[in-house]
Write a protein that holds these residues in place. Structure first.
Motif, mmCIF file in Angstrom:
data_model
loop_
_atom_site.group_PDB
_atom_site.id
_atom_site.type_symbol
_atom_site.label_atom_id
_atom_site.label_comp_id
_atom_site.label_asym_id
_atom_site.label_seq_id
_atom_site.Cartn_x
_atom_site.Cartn_y
_atom_site.Cartn_z
ATOM 1 N N GLU A 60 -6.701 7.982 4.999
ATOM 2 C CA GLU A 60 -5.887 6.801 5.310
ATOM 3 C C GLU A 60 -6.748 5.558 5.478
ATOM 4 O O GLU A 60 -6.267 4.439 5.250
ATOM 5 N N ARG A 61 -8.006 5.738 5.865
ATOM 6 C CA ARG A 61 -8.887 4.584 6.055
ATOM 7 C C ARG A 61 -9.517 4.099 4.757
ATOM 8 O O ARG A 61 -10.149 3.041 4.736
ATOM 9 N N CYS A 62 -9.383 4.876 3.695
ATOM 10 C CA CYS A 62 -9.936 4.453 2.401
ATOM 11 C C CYS A 62 -8.973 3.477 1.733
ATOM 12 O O CYS A 62 -7.889 3.878 1.299
ATOM 13 N N THR A 63 -9.364 2.234 1.648
ATOM 14 C CA THR A 63 -8.473 1.196 1.116
ATOM 15 C C THR A 63 -8.956 0.613 -0.210
ATOM 16 O O THR A 63 -8.257 -0.204 -0.801
ATOM 17 N N HIS A 64 -10.120 1.040 -0.665
ATOM 18 C CA HIS A 64 -10.672 0.487 -1.902
ATOM 19 C C HIS A 64 -10.590 1.467 -3.074
ATOM 20 O O HIS A 64 -10.275 1.074 -4.191
ATOM 21 N N ALA A 65 -10.883 2.722 -2.819
ATOM 22 C CA ALA A 65 -10.852 3.722 -3.885
ATOM 23 C C ALA A 65 -9.412 3.993 -4.308
ATOM 24 O O ALA A 65 -8.511 4.125 -3.475
#
Length: 325
Positions: A236-241
């Protein structure tokens, strides 16, 4: 993302390959590079005259830097070159000299080869890389081998244990995956509590073996659930990939580093990202020591990310997460 790379070169095949990887990555990220070579006259033991040895070291260093400057210009990557030494100001070693160059030029990523040899002066980038991993204030990308074509980093694997250190590694992996349009996989390895209890001498607390097994099964289940939660939060914290996959693995009777390497091979990852000196509360399973194990054994390049707050080197620089400059 990273804006300025430090690329140490010594003329060895691993060093040349690492510089090629760094140059190609800098081009894709729109970054500039600094090629650095450390001259060490004492390594030219075939020359008995110090001044002659010093001039030989300088000549070799300048030639290497000029060669790579031409390659950078051909690739249209802005570059600087720096010839430095371990001898002025009584610097203690090659790694310290390289760190001085990186700090002076504002580098935010170091890319270097491991186990490199120059042949004549026998400069070991392997030991230098190990010291850089312990002292460098910036992320360190270690590249093993000397393939003919630099890897493109299409699939990135980041290991997490829920610590603040692995959280920072996750930020870097996510930002890098986004910038490179790469697939991102996040792995959590559930430690084996049986090994922990035995190694910590806690088995004596349970006179009844059945009671011990029941306790271990309960705590192991809790750790597994904790791992699933950590992976969910990480995704949930991955906002770029654009593509993020999570993987939960049991350590079993294997080392955590071994499991991480197995996963990297299994999913065909071409880059592993790990935080160093991570803390889970289980002192036998710290990602910091695991990262060292993976760096020594993995076939893939590994990006080591240290938490700036943990640095004690006098030349430390507190770097923000990538993209927040």
């Amino acid at each position: 993302m990273y804006k300025r790379f430090l690329l140490p070169i010594d003329g060895s095949p691993p060093s040349e390959y690492a510089a090629a990887v760094g140059l190609a990555l800098a081009k894709r990220l729109g970054a500039s590079v600094v090629f650095a070579h450390v001259i060490e006259p004492h390594r030219y033991r075939d020359l008995h005259n110090y001044e002659e040895a010093l001039e030989r070291a300088r000549t070799v260093g300048r030639a290497l830097l000029e060669q790579w400057a031409r390659k950078a210009n051909h690739a249209r990557v802005p570059c600087d070159v720096q010839l430095t030494s371990t001898e002025p100001e009584n610097r203690p070693g090659v790694a310290e000299a390289l760190m001085d160059v990186g700090v002076a030029h504002g580098c935010d990523l170091v890319v270097m080869g491991t186990h490199g040899r120059t042949g004549l002066p026998r400069m070991l980038l392997g030991s230098v890389a190990e010291r850089m991993a312990r002292l460098a204030p910036t992320p360190l990308l270690l590249v093993r081998g000397h393939d003919t074509k630099p890897t493109l980093f299409k699939h990135i694997l980041v290991a997490t244990d829920g610590s603040t250190f692995s959280e920072l590694a996750l930020q870097h992996a996510d930002a890098l995956a986004g910038a490179l349009k790469a697939k991102l996989s996040v792995v959590y390895v559930v430690p084996d509590l049986t090994q922990l209890y035995v190694s910590a001498g806690r088995a004596w607390m349970f006179a009844d073996p059945a009671q011990l097994q029941a306790q271990l099964a309960q705590e192991q289940s809790h750790l597994r659930a904790q791992g699933e939660y950590i992976l969910k939060e990480a995704a949930e914290r991955c906002t770029h990939a654009k593509q993020v996959h999570t993987l939960l693995r049991e350590a079993g009777h294997h080392l955590i580093g071994e499991r991480i390497r197995e996963v990297a091979d299994e999913i065909k990852a071409d880059l592993i990202v790990m935080g160093t000196h991570g803390h889970t509360g289980l002192r036998k399973f710290l990602l910091g020591s695991v990262a060292e194990d993976v760096a020594q054994q993995a076939h893939q390049p590994i990006l080591l990310v240290r938490n700036p707050a943990a640095l004690t080197h006098p030349d430390e620089s507190h770097l923000p997460p990538p993209g927040e400059r």
